[in-house]
Design a protein around this motif. Sequence first.
Motif, PDB file in Angstrom:
ATOM      1  N   PRO A   1       2.604   4.830  -4.752  1.00 46.25           N
ATOM      2  CA  PRO A   1       2.772   3.637  -5.571  1.00 46.25           C
ATOM      3  C   PRO A   1       3.453   2.489  -4.825  1.00 46.25           C
ATOM      4  CG  PRO A   1       4.241   5.419  -6.291  1.00 46.25           C
ATOM      5  CD  PRO A   1       3.345   5.998  -5.246  1.00 46.25           C
ATOM      6  N   ASP A   2       4.351   2.829  -3.915  1.00 49.82           N
ATOM      7  CA  ASP A   2       5.078   1.776  -3.195  1.00 49.82           C
ATOM      8  C   ASP A   2       4.574   1.697  -1.762  1.00 49.82           C
ATOM      9  OD1 ASP A   2       6.793   0.042  -1.951  1.00 49.82           O
ATOM     10  OD2 ASP A   2       8.633   1.111  -2.519  1.00 49.82           O
ATOM     11  N   LEU A   3       3.871   0.609  -1.449  1.00 50.90           N
ATOM     12  CA  LEU A   3       3.335   0.430  -0.091  1.00 50.90           C
ATOM     13  C   LEU A   3       3.970  -0.776   0.600  1.00 50.90           C
ATOM     14  CD1 LEU A   3      -0.374   1.421  -0.745  1.00 50.90           C
ATOM     15  CD2 LEU A   3       1.290   2.628   0.667  1.00 50.90           C
ATOM     16  N   THR A   4       5.228  -1.029   0.243  1.00 49.74           N
ATOM     17  CA  THR A   4       5.988  -2.077   0.942  1.00 49.74           C
ATOM     18  C   THR A   4       6.056  -1.751   2.432  1.00 49.74           C
ATOM     19  OG1 THR A   4       7.363  -2.091  -1.035  1.00 49.74           O
ATOM     20  CG2 THR A   4       8.099  -3.436   0.817  1.00 49.74           C
ATOM     21  N   GLU A   5       6.240  -0.454   2.721  1.00 48.18           N
ATOM     22  CA  GLU A   5       6.160   0.033   4.098  1.00 48.18           C
ATOM     23  C   GLU A   5       4.945   0.947   4.207  1.00 48.18           C
ATOM     24  OE1 GLU A   5       9.145  -0.140   6.287  1.00 48.18           O
ATOM     25  OE2 GLU A   5      10.205  -1.379   4.831  1.00 48.18           O
TER      26      GLU A   5
ATOM     27  N   VAL B   1      -1.048   5.555   5.108  1.00 46.78           N
ATOM     28  CA  VAL B   1      -1.595   4.511   4.245  1.00 46.78           C
ATOM     29  C   VAL B   1      -0.920   3.199   4.609  1.00 46.78           C
ATOM     30  CG1 VAL B   1      -2.026   3.739   1.896  1.00 46.78           C
ATOM     31  CG2 VAL B   1      -2.005   6.196   2.408  1.00 46.78           C
ATOM     32  N   SER B   2      -1.753   2.219   4.967  1.00 46.81           N
ATOM     33  CA  SER B   2      -1.257   0.893   5.376  1.00 46.81           C
ATOM     34  C   SER B   2      -1.754  -0.145   4.385  1.00 46.81           C
ATOM     35  CB  SER B   2      -1.770   0.524   6.766  1.00 46.81           C
ATOM     36  OG  SER B   2      -1.606   1.568   7.686  1.00 46.81           O
ATOM     37  N   ASN B   3      -0.961  -1.182   4.221  1.00 47.62           N
ATOM     38  CA  ASN B   3      -1.289  -2.234   3.253  1.00 47.62           C
ATOM     39  C   ASN B   3      -0.987  -3.590   3.882  1.00 47.62           C
ATOM     40  OD1 ASN B   3      -1.962  -3.405   0.789  1.00 47.62           O
ATOM     41  ND2 ASN B   3       0.128  -3.187  -0.025  1.00 47.62           N
TER      42      ASN B   3
ATOM     43  N   ASP C   1      -7.248  -4.796   0.942  1.00 48.46           N
ATOM     44  CA  ASP C   1      -8.188  -4.591  -0.168  1.00 48.46           C
ATOM     45  C   ASP C   1      -9.551  -4.228   0.387  1.00 48.46           C
ATOM     46  OD1 ASP C   1      -9.371  -4.497  -2.637  1.00 48.46           O
ATOM     47  OD2 ASP C   1      -9.656  -6.664  -2.779  1.00 48.46           O
ATOM     48  N   PRO C   2      -9.896  -2.946   0.538  1.00 47.18           N
ATOM     49  CA  PRO C   2      -9.040  -1.851   0.106  1.00 47.18           C
ATOM     50  C   PRO C   2      -7.922  -1.580   1.109  1.00 47.18           C
ATOM     51  CG  PRO C   2     -11.005  -0.989   1.145  1.00 47.18           C
ATOM     52  CD  PRO C   2     -11.169  -2.490   1.120  1.00 47.18           C
ATOM     53  N   LYS C   3      -6.941  -0.834   0.674  1.00 47.25           N
ATOM     54  CA  LYS C   3      -5.865  -0.432   1.562  1.00 47.25           C
ATOM     55  C   LYS C   3      -6.434   0.465   2.668  1.00 47.25           C
ATOM     56  CE  LYS C   3      -2.843  -0.933  -2.361  1.00 47.25           C
ATOM     57  NZ  LYS C   3      -3.016  -2.413  -2.218  1.00 47.25           N
ATOM     58  N   THR C   4      -5.746   0.508   3.792  1.00 42.26           N
ATOM     59  CA  THR C   4      -6.231   1.291   4.929  1.00 42.26           C
ATOM     60  C   THR C   4      -5.698   2.718   4.846  1.00 42.26           C
ATOM     61  OG1 THR C   4      -6.192  -0.730   6.249  1.00 42.26           O
ATOM     62  CG2 THR C   4      -6.392   1.357   7.445  1.00 42.26           C
ATOM     63  N   ILE C   5      -6.619   3.688   4.843  1.00 41.53           N
ATOM     64  CA  ILE C   5      -6.242   5.105   4.864  1.00 41.53           C
ATOM     65  C   ILE C   5      -6.675   5.679   6.210  1.00 41.53           C
ATOM     66  CG2 ILE C   5      -6.490   7.359   3.782  1.00 41.53           C
ATOM     67  CD1 ILE C   5      -7.229   5.949   1.189  1.00 41.53           C
TER      68      ILE C   5
END
Lengths: 105, 105
Positions: free
Chosen positions: B12-16, B34-36, B95-99
């Motif tokens: 839920p938290d992708l600040t880092e 997981v990168s955002n 968008d999308p987040k990187t997995i």
Amino acid sequence: MSPANILHPLPPDLTEEVFETLAQSASVKIERIVSNGQASPESGWYDQDDDEWVIVLQGAATILFDDGTEIALSKGDYLNIPAHDRHRVTRTSTDPKTIWLAVHY
Amino acid sequence: MSPANILHPLPPDLTEEVFETLAQSASVKIERIVSNGQASPESGWYDQDDDEWVIVLQGAATILFDDGTEIALSKGDYLNIPAHDRHRVTRTSTDPKTIWLAVHY
């Protein structure tokens, strides 16, 4: 410089499952497996000396363990199979074809 | 029995960036990252003692090597990064987040 892609191209002949080693060291082998409806092994069980971590990246498959447990895998599902945990693949999708990534370690 | 999935849920938290070990032995570590939108490390370079095999399973990213080579990775692209090959991630999609799936071996 462009990297290789695990989703394409696929091997032209998928009469049999196709296993390709993507990276390897003394203690690990990273492999792409492409299945097209095959169950494997054709008879008996996989009984492996190494642990195997496996993920389905495209398609769907079912793995049966010799204790009767059946696990259905869809895109993104992963599983760790300890060494000597006897198992077989009872089903793989054909449309789309099943693309696995396996890490033997 | 249902397996875990690498695509969801996302943290839920992708600040880092979020690093999770999926399987591990003495000689290998299999990790989801997981990168955002982050670049990493924030300063300097990754300079790793082990080889790393890495694949982008969702999203897109760019890796820069210290010889100036830049490699853009899209869904399904994979790369082997030898030990001590200094590199950094300069771009990840939001968008999308990187997995990522990384195998350190």
